[in-house]
Design a protein around this motif. Structure first.
Motif, PDB file in Angstrom:
ATOM      1  N   GLY A  40     -13.138  11.438  -2.273  1.00  0.00           N
ATOM      2  CA  GLY A  40     -14.220  12.204  -1.667  1.00  0.00           C
ATOM      3  C   GLY A  40     -14.061  13.677  -1.961  1.00  0.00           C
ATOM      4  N   SER A  41     -14.822  14.485  -1.253  1.00  0.00           N
ATOM      5  CA  SER A  41     -14.772  15.935  -1.468  1.00  0.00           C
ATOM      6  C   SER A  41     -14.429  16.701  -0.201  1.00  0.00           C
ATOM      7  N   GLY A  42     -14.076  15.984   0.870  1.00  0.00           N
ATOM      8  CA  GLY A  42     -13.732  16.639   2.124  1.00  0.00           C
ATOM      9  C   GLY A  42     -12.285  17.109   2.144  1.00  0.00           C
ATOM     10  N   ALA A  43     -11.902  17.765   3.213  1.00  0.00           N
ATOM     11  CA  ALA A  43     -10.531  18.266   3.357  1.00  0.00           C
ATOM     12  C   ALA A  43      -9.537  17.125   3.226  1.00  0.00           C
ATOM     13  N   GLY A  44      -8.549  17.302   2.385  1.00  0.00           N
ATOM     14  CA  GLY A  44      -7.524  16.284   2.199  1.00  0.00           C
ATOM     15  C   GLY A  44      -7.915  15.136   1.293  1.00  0.00           C
ATOM     16  N   GLN A  45      -9.089  15.217   0.654  1.00  0.00           N
ATOM     17  CA  GLN A  45      -9.560  14.159  -0.227  1.00  0.00           C
ATOM     18  C   GLN A  45      -9.590  14.635  -1.676  1.00  0.00           C
ATOM     19  N   LEU A  46      -9.470  13.682  -2.594  1.00  0.00           N
ATOM     20  CA  LEU A  46      -9.597  13.960  -4.024  1.00  0.00           C
ATOM     21  C   LEU A  46     -10.752  13.135  -4.576  1.00  0.00           C
ATOM     22  N   SER A  47     -11.438  13.672  -5.562  1.00  0.00           N
ATOM     23  CA  SER A  47     -12.489  12.924  -6.237  1.00  0.00           C
ATOM     24  C   SER A  47     -11.848  12.211  -7.423  1.00  0.00           C
ATOM     25  N   TYR A  48     -11.791  10.882  -7.346  1.00  0.00           N
ATOM     26  CA  TYR A  48     -11.170  10.061  -8.388  1.00  0.00           C
ATOM     27  C   TYR A  48     -12.198   9.751  -9.472  1.00  0.00           C
ATOM     28  N   GLY A  49     -11.843  10.005 -10.728  1.00  0.00           N
ATOM     29  CA  GLY A  49     -12.704   9.634 -11.843  1.00  0.00           C
ATOM     30  C   GLY A  49     -12.499   8.179 -12.213  1.00  0.00           C
ATOM     31  N   SER A  50     -13.145   7.767 -13.272  1.00  0.00           N
ATOM     32  CA  SER A  50     -12.994   6.397 -13.752  1.00  0.00           C
ATOM     33  C   SER A  50     -11.598   6.199 -14.321  1.00  0.00           C
ATOM     34  N   VAL A  51     -11.074   5.008 -14.125  1.00  0.00           N
ATOM     35  CA  VAL A  51      -9.762   4.689 -14.668  1.00  0.00           C
ATOM     36  C   VAL A  51      -9.927   4.336 -16.146  1.00  0.00           C
ATOM     37  N   SER A  52      -8.946   4.722 -16.933  1.00  0.00           N
ATOM     38  CA  SER A  52      -8.939   4.410 -18.357  1.00  0.00           C
ATOM     39  C   SER A  52      -7.685   3.593 -18.646  1.00  0.00           C
ATOM     40  N   VAL A  53      -7.837   2.470 -19.330  1.00  0.00           N
ATOM     41  CA  VAL A  53      -6.708   1.602 -19.637  1.00  0.00           C
ATOM     42  C   VAL A  53      -6.686   1.339 -21.135  1.00  0.00           C
ATOM     43  N   THR A  54      -5.520   1.567 -21.754  1.00  0.00           N
ATOM     44  CA  THR A  54      -5.318   1.227 -23.154  1.00  0.00           C
ATOM     45  C   THR A  54      -4.023   0.448 -23.252  1.00  0.00           C
ATOM     46  N   TYR A  55      -3.799  -0.151 -24.399  1.00  0.00           N
ATOM     47  CA  TYR A  55      -2.559  -0.899 -24.577  1.00  0.00           C
ATOM     48  C   TYR A  55      -2.104  -0.804 -26.023  1.00  0.00           C
ATOM     49  N   SER A  56      -0.831  -1.017 -26.210  1.00  0.00           N
ATOM     50  CA  SER A  56      -0.238  -1.066 -27.536  1.00  0.00           C
ATOM     51  C   SER A  56       0.949  -2.012 -27.468  1.00  0.00           C
ATOM     52  N   GLY A  57       0.861  -3.116 -28.175  1.00  0.00           N
ATOM     53  CA  GLY A  57       1.951  -4.087 -28.153  1.00  0.00           C
ATOM     54  C   GLY A  57       2.188  -4.610 -26.757  1.00  0.00           C
ATOM     55  N   THR A  58       3.369  -4.336 -26.209  1.00  0.00           N
ATOM     56  CA  THR A  58       3.732  -4.828 -24.875  1.00  0.00           C
ATOM     57  C   THR A  58       3.647  -3.738 -23.806  1.00  0.00           C
ATOM     58  N   THR A  59       2.886  -2.681 -24.072  1.00  0.00           N
ATOM     59  CA  THR A  59       2.766  -1.569 -23.128  1.00  0.00           C
ATOM     60  C   THR A  59       1.302  -1.338 -22.744  1.00  0.00           C
ATOM     61  N   SER A 119       0.842  -1.189   0.000  1.00  0.00           N
ATOM     62  CA  SER A 119       0.000   0.000   0.000  1.00  0.00           C
ATOM     63  C   SER A 119       0.878   1.241   0.000  1.00  0.00           C
ATOM     64  N   LEU A 120       0.264   2.372  -0.248  1.00  0.00           N
ATOM     65  CA  LEU A 120       0.967   3.644  -0.163  1.00  0.00           C
ATOM     66  C   LEU A 120       1.159   4.005   1.305  1.00  0.00           C
ATOM     67  N   ALA A 121       2.102   4.898   1.583  1.00  0.00           N
ATOM     68  CA  ALA A 121       2.357   5.304   2.969  1.00  0.00           C
ATOM     69  C   ALA A 121       1.178   6.077   3.552  1.00  0.00           C
ATOM     70  N   ALA A 122       0.595   6.986   2.739  1.00  0.00           N
ATOM     71  CA  ALA A 122      -0.526   7.811   3.210  1.00  0.00           C
ATOM     72  C   ALA A 122      -1.505   8.027   2.057  1.00  0.00           C
ATOM     73  N   PRO A 123      -2.346   7.019   1.748  1.00  0.00           N
ATOM     74  CA  PRO A 123      -3.278   7.147   0.622  1.00  0.00           C
ATOM     75  C   PRO A 123      -4.229   8.324   0.794  1.00  0.00           C
ATOM     76  N   ILE A 124      -4.501   8.996  -0.317  1.00  0.00           N
ATOM     77  CA  ILE A 124      -5.477  10.099  -0.321  1.00  0.00           C
ATOM     78  C   ILE A 124      -6.836   9.494  -0.667  1.00  0.00           C
ATOM     79  N   ALA A 125      -7.801   9.677   0.216  1.00  0.00           N
ATOM     80  CA  ALA A 125      -9.120   9.073   0.056  1.00  0.00           C
ATOM     81  C   ALA A 125      -9.910   9.721  -1.076  1.00  0.00           C
TER      82      ALA A 125
END
Length: 130
Positions: A38-57, A30-36
């Motif tokens: 949310g919208s409160g103090a010290g929090q970030l609102s995480y959007g949807s993850v996007s994953v693409t690939y090309s060859g071996t990347t 895990s990370l040392a101090a994950p940022i939660a």
């Protein structure tokens, strides 16, 4: 749909941001101090993850927004993997098991500063060779 003592295996990626630091080790989970999320103090609102690939990347992107009224300093980033296993147990009831793990870990120096209202997109790239 479940049938005949079968199992479903699903997986997902997410980018986790943090405000701490730690030395890298292959045993980090895990990370040392994950940022939660949310919208409160010290929090970030995480959007949807996007994953693409090309060859071996594999390219993984995640946008975050600082809806809080405080500035947030991002000093660490990790790519989290989650595996979901759905199966029929010995009582013939359906059960779920979830396993999460840290695939990558890195730090930012200097920190990435996100003032109130800021939007940022983070990227983690995995390249396979051999």
């Amino acid at each position: 749909t479940y049938c005949c003592n079968g199992a479903n295996i699903l997986w997902d990626f997410s980018i986790q941001l943090g405000s701490g630091t730690q030395s890298f080790s292959p045993t980090l989970n895990s990370l040392a101090a994950p940022i939660a999320n949310g919208s409160g103090a010290g929090q970030l609102s995480y959007g949807s993850v996007s994953v693409t690939y090309s060859g071996t990347t594999i390219y993984t992107y995640q946008t975050v927004i600082n809806y809080s009224s405080t500035t947030i300093n991002v000093t660490e980033i990790g790519l989290m993997g989650t595996i979901y296993i759905q199966f029929q147990n010995t009582n013939n009831a359906y059960q779920n098991a979830t396993y999460s793990f840290l695939l990558t870990y890195d730090t930012f120096s200097p920190a990435i500063t996100l003032p109130p209202g800021a939007i940022a997109t983070f990227e983690v790239v995995l390249t396979f060779s051999g």
